[in-house]
Each structure stands twice: as C-alpha cells, then as structure tokens.
Write a protein that holds these residues in place. Sequence first.
Motif, PDB file in Angstrom:
ATOM      1  N   VAL A 136     -10.683  -8.221  -0.318  1.00 51.16           N
ATOM      2  CA  VAL A 136      -9.302  -8.421  -0.283  1.00 51.16           C
ATOM      3  C   VAL A 136      -8.880  -8.590   1.386  1.00 51.16           C
ATOM      4  CG1 VAL A 136      -7.035  -7.093  -0.775  1.00 51.16           C
ATOM      5  CG2 VAL A 136      -9.100  -6.753  -2.195  1.00 51.16           C
ATOM      6  N   ARG A 180      -4.148  -6.577  -6.171  1.00 47.51           N
ATOM      7  CA  ARG A 180      -4.276  -6.728  -4.853  1.00 47.51           C
ATOM      8  C   ARG A 180      -4.550  -8.230  -4.399  1.00 47.51           C
ATOM      9  NH1 ARG A 180      -8.687  -2.256  -3.242  1.00 47.51           N
ATOM     10  NH2 ARG A 180      -8.321  -2.998  -1.398  1.00 47.51           N
ATOM     11  N   ARG A 190      -2.018 -10.291  -2.087  1.00 47.58           N
ATOM     12  CA  ARG A 190      -2.497 -10.734  -0.756  1.00 47.58           C
ATOM     13  C   ARG A 190      -2.446 -12.316  -0.649  1.00 47.58           C
ATOM     14  NH1 ARG A 190      -4.236  -9.448   4.503  1.00 47.58           N
ATOM     15  NH2 ARG A 190      -5.481 -10.794   5.170  1.00 47.58           N
TER      16      ARG A 190
END
Length: 862
Positions: free
Chosen positions: A37, A59, A63
């Motif tokens: 990530v 996530r 991002r």
Amino acid sequence: MSDSRVVFVDECPDGLVEAVERRGFTTETCADLDAVVEGLDAVDGVVFCGDVDTELVSRVRNRIGVIPVFFLARDGPQGSAKSAHGNGAIVIDYPKTEKAVAAVAARIERAIEFSRWASSERDSDSLYRTVVEQSHDAIFIAQDGDLRFWNRRLTELTGRSDDELAETALLDVIHPDDREKVRRISETRRRGGDAPVSYEVRLVDADGDVRECAANVKDIEYHGSYGVLVSMRDVTEQRATEAQFRGLVELARDLVTLVGTDGRIKYQSPSITDVLGFEPGELVGRRVSDLIHPDDWERVEAVFERALRTGADGTDPVRYRHRNAEGSWTWLESIGSNQADTSVGGFVVTSRNVTEQRSYEQRLKRYETIVESIGQGAYVVDDEGVVQFINEAALSRTTIPMSAFVGRHISALRDAGYLAADQYERARAALDAILDGESDRERFEIELSLPAMNYVVEFTVSPILGDDGAVEGAVGISTDVTARKRYEQRLNALHASTRRLTGATSREEVAEIVREAATEVLDYGISGVLLYDESRDALVPAAFTDEAWEVFGDVPPIPRGTGLTWEVFERGEHNLYRDVESNPKRFIVDAGATEELIVPIPGHGVFFVASLDEGSLADQRIALAKVLAANTRAVLDRVEREQLLRRRERELASQNEQLESFASVVSHDLKNPLNAAMGYLELARERYDGDELDRVSDAHERMAGIVEDVLALARNGQTVEEAERLSLGAVAEEAWTTAASDAPEATLTVEGDVAVDAHRGRLRQLLENLFSNAIRHGGDDVTVGVGPLADRDGFYVEDDGPGIPPDDRPRIFEAGYTTSSEGTGFGLSVVMSVVNAHGWSVWFVESDAGGARFEITTESDR
C-alpha cells in the motif's frame, strides 16, 4: 505497455508473472501488505493471490484511486462474489493450467486497458465500476468486428471462456438471422448515419441455445481508434413470459376486454368473433355503455364505479346483456380487474357467454378457480354435507393437509377440536337451511380454536343449484374478522369513554378518565396524561396508570423544551419513538421502556403510551390513541370554557348587585335631599327675590340632571338578561320624540331599517343620549341620520354638527367629561354602559358632513 506496472501480492501461480510481462507490463512481487500500500505511487493494477480482502481494496483505492484489483480465489469466484460485489474486487478462478494462466494474463491486460481508457472519460470512476465490477449486463467494446474488452457477464451469457471470446468475432455470437441487421446498423453508425442506439438481437451461446437480448450501443474512441461500447441485457425469460401471456389472451375462449377509466374500449381479444360475432378491433373506441342493455347498464356501472371509488383490485362477477353483431342481445358474465393505477390504465374485463346455462361441473370448476385466487377461505360441500373442496387459504393457519377434510363430513372440524360443540351446531344449522332449500344465503360467525390462538371467522354460505334448480351442494366463504371484532370492541369502549368525558367538569377528572381508557380501550398498561401548567410553564403529570408509576417512578413537572414530551407538545404532531432508552432527548433515564407513543392534546398537554417490548405499539391502536387524544382536547376546551363562563357569571352577578345598590343610593340618598333643597328654594323666593336665587335654581337643575344621568348610567350598565328582536327605525322614532321635543327645527333621517336584538328601554336610552348630544352640540337645526352598517352587523348614528375636536376624542366616553357648559358629562358614558351591557362595541368616527358619527356593532362577544 512498457509504462504500465502491475504489483503481485503473495505467491502467484507459476508462469503468471511471466505471462503478464510478455504482454508488455512491468511487474513487481511483494509479500508485505503494508509495503504494497505504501509503495503504490504509479500502479495500473494489483493482483492478490488469496481470498477477497475488502478492507485492503479500500486502502489501495484510497491511496491511488480506482484501478483494477484482482483476487485469484482458490474457492472460485462464486464463494467470494457476495463479499466482493460493490467493493471494487475482480474475482477470478485460481488458474491451474498453462492455458488458464494465459487467459488470466489476457483478462488482466483487457481490464487495465479499459481502466486507462475509462480514466480519460467524465465520471471515470463510475464508468469503470459500472462496466467492470458491478454491472449485471453483458458489456463489451468492439473494434472492426472483434472484441477488445468484455466483462464476466458476457462470458456467462455466451457460455464461452475468455480464451474462446478472444478468438471469436462479434458476429459469430449473433444469431445467423440477425447478423445482417447488426452489420447494417454497424455500418450506418460507422458512417455517422441515423442508426438506432437501442435494438433487440439474439445471441447463440456455446450450447447452441438462443438468448434474446436488448442492446444499447454507444460510439467511442478506444485507445485512439473508433469502437463501440455495447451493453446487452438478457430478456429471454421476459419475452417468453410476454409471449405466453399474449398467447393466453389471444387464444383464450373467454373474451378479454381492456376498458379505460373513461368507459371506452381500448382492446378486445380475437375471441370476440366467437363470443359476439364482431371482428377484432371493430368495437375499439366505443363506449361500453352504448353496447350494454339499458336495463342492465345501471347495475354494471355501479360495480365499476364502486371499484374505482374504493380502489378494489377486482369486482364480483356481474351478468348483463351485451349487443352482438346481429343486433340482438347476448348474456355475458364478466369479472373486472381494477388496473386503473397501473400502466394498463383501466379495467381488464374477462367475459364469457352464459346465454345457455353451464352444467354443474362447469360452474363448480369456475368456483374453484375463483376461490383459489382470493385471500378468503372457501369450502364446497355436497348435499350431504361432505366436504368436496377446501382452498389453501382456509387451511393457512393450520398444519393439517387438505386431504384430512376433503371427502369427510363437516363434523370433522368439530372432531379435530377446531369447533366447540355449540359453534358446530350453529354452523350445522346454517348449512341445513341452505341444503334444505329454506334459505338462499346464510351468514354467521363462529370461533375457531387453533393452537396459536382463537379466531373469530365470518361465514357466508350459498346454495349450488343443478340444471333442474335443485340444491346439489353449498359453497361457503370464510373471512377472518378477529381484528375487526377486537377493533369494534375497542371502538365501543372508546365511545363509552367519550360519554364519560362529556360529563367531566375538571381537568383532573378528564385526565383520570383518559387514564382508565388507556386500559379499557387501548389495552396498554403503561400510559398517562401530562397537562400544561401555565404558572410553572411545564407539563405536569395529571394521571398515570399503576404500571406507568412503576416504570417511570415519581415524575416531576417537565420544564419547557425538555424531553420527548415537549418535542411532541410544541410540534403538535404525534410520534412513535423506537429504542427510547438510547434517545438522548429522553427525560427519565433507565426507565426500562423500549417504545413510546406520544400524542399531543393541542393547547393542553400530551397523552402517552409505552411498552417494554419492541414492536408492540405498531398497530391500529395508534389511530384510536389519536382519537382519544382528540376527544380529550375537545372536552378540555369545553371544561375551560365552562369554568371561564361560570367565573364570568359570578363577576357579572356581583357587578349587577353593585350597580343595583348604587342606583338605590342615587335614587334615595341623593334625590330626596335635592328635592328638599328645591322646596326650600321656593319658600325662599316668597321672602326674597334676587339673582342669587336664580343661580341656586340653575345649580339645582344641573344637580338633578347629573343625578338622573348617573342613575341611568348605573341601571344601563347592568347585564341584559333578556333581549327581543326590535326595529331600529321604530325605536329611533320613539327616542327622537323625547330627545328633540325642545328642538322642532331638528331633523331625523332613518336610512334603511335593521333588526336588533336588544332591551327596548336601554336601546331607547342609548339613542336618546346620542340624539340629545347631537342637538346640544349641533344646534336646534341639526340633521341626525340613523341606519345599518354596510360591512358589519350593527348601526350608526351621525349628525352634520361641528363634530368633536381630535384632542377631545379619546375622552368622550369618560364619565363626567363634557365640552358643553350645559351638559352633565354622563351622556356618552350612558351610551357606553348600554353597549357593554349588550356585549356590543362602539366606535367614533367623523361623518361625511364633518360631524360626529357613532358606529355600534351588535356582534355580541358574550
């Protein structure tokens, strides 16, 4: 795609990384999820080897944005589809062969290509999610007749794998008979011609099955070249259903007619030729009232108007005569289905020719069809009382199969314990009356004892007649009226409570009756009434049930703006609060109530019921609680009015007593000494004659006038107990005779008469004082007018004298105030006292001639 990067997480299938790299991607393999990530700066796709992790998808997208996120699920996509849907995951079978690995690599390439293309469009996130991840339609992009991109739904619809679709031209999946149409539309669209954006086309799947589809096409530029974005929806089952129903209607022997709400025929099935002899469509547009026998039309019209008025779904069968193609009459039996509020926009009427009576078997079959389609219980018995038929609705509350009763005598209901002996005898007596021909309709109620609870059921029994008119059996329809009976009981209790309320004489008594009604009418143990106390500016508990005291304890007055009760009281609308314990506005914490219904008593307070269990307040008793609160408000309004009236009566009685006492003082204690003084004055004149005695005489006369005016003021101020309907003009003429006796040049003009409810003597006194006031200030030749008001109930008295100066007008009705040296100052005070005694109102305005105008409105406020 050397500038595209794909990140692999965990150990992926052998050869997958190499297969993706062969398609021009730069790859990277990571094992640490957090590192993945954090390192997502320029990534076009992420591939996870394992079960779907929706949190990880979120996530990734938080991002870097919306990019393809793939999961290679070892349990297959079906096991993870539910959790993945709507969260951005693309679930793929874990590839176990070299061919499957290549197919996955190809799918990754197509999804990334589409993602990069979609990112350049408006609403790219929405476009990508809809096409790739969430669409239930088959969506694909075609260029030059080849498939460039497709979603999983297309593989399901065609029955072909990704590899097979990659090698298949678009027209190869189109039905041969539709290929020319698709080719023609595509060429027209490519040239910019007028081509449809939506049309229907058939697909042929891998098994050779034909799927009917609705296609929507949009021109796009895909990676620099012309292409089309196509969405296809499988409508095979929908079309089959339409064809089935169309076939049923077209082939039905019964006549199916669509009648609009305007009474005109919109459609008739082809069976009209067999039933009435008309050609299909011949009667479309005609009014049904023109085709039905005049003697039958009123009955038919009533059936359909009742259905429109009540919104009922259907109508009872109705028989009538319908004109046929030969000009004679054919008997039809019709059943209407009310579809006025649907897209149909009218009644669907099914009719059959009943000119020749059907046989018993045909009628029984019809009855079975009807009763199976209704929500009521239905029974058919033969002439011996043996059950021949029971529909599913009749047995819906039991676990006993229909076979346990069909073929058995109705006494089986008693033997099974559903009917007590007296209830069975009631049903048996009604059935015997039908089967013996003594009655053609029986209606009765019985109680059924079922394991869950007891029910009250209403039965209607009618005979089944054979061709010879003999009774061959009976049909019974049962309706569960348990709720209705309970509601009737509650309504009766509500009426009884209302009668008790009408006799209440205090707020406390009203609140106590409402508390009792909470148990008797609503069957709610936890309830109470809080009434508004103006001196405290709070809602104060007036009457609670014992259960309410146990739950809420000693409830103090609830200040303004506090708690749920004030919220309802100020808003004036009832509210059913769920999960009261978690509501931050609750006034009493930890009371234990789960639900609370609060109903406002506008202007007076609130009525509430509460429950410790969820869902127990959501029934018809809410409506009864609102009625009870409305009745309570009406009674409290009456109680307040009566208390105010009694207080006013006491005040008026005291006022009249004081005025009577004052009048007695004026009449005896003042007039007698004054009369004595006048007598002594006359004796003085016999001994002495001078100007001083003249001034004493003038003073005596003025004092006598003041005494008379004060006496009139006191007596006219008493409340008028009895009034009569009087002619204003007639009373004005009488008053003028007295008031203008010393002014023969003065003129009275009565401009239209008006009826007045008044005390004759006091009305005359009012007019005399106004006339005298006009003559005193306007002179002996003044003109006085009397007439009705134009815009209100009442009358006016005006003159053409000098009027009243503006500075003096605010004080003209004060006792003793005068601008004349000859006046006593009590004349207009007497006028005001008469007005007040009648409950009228008086205003002073300037007349058109510049004189004084007094307007008296006779709309009593008492």
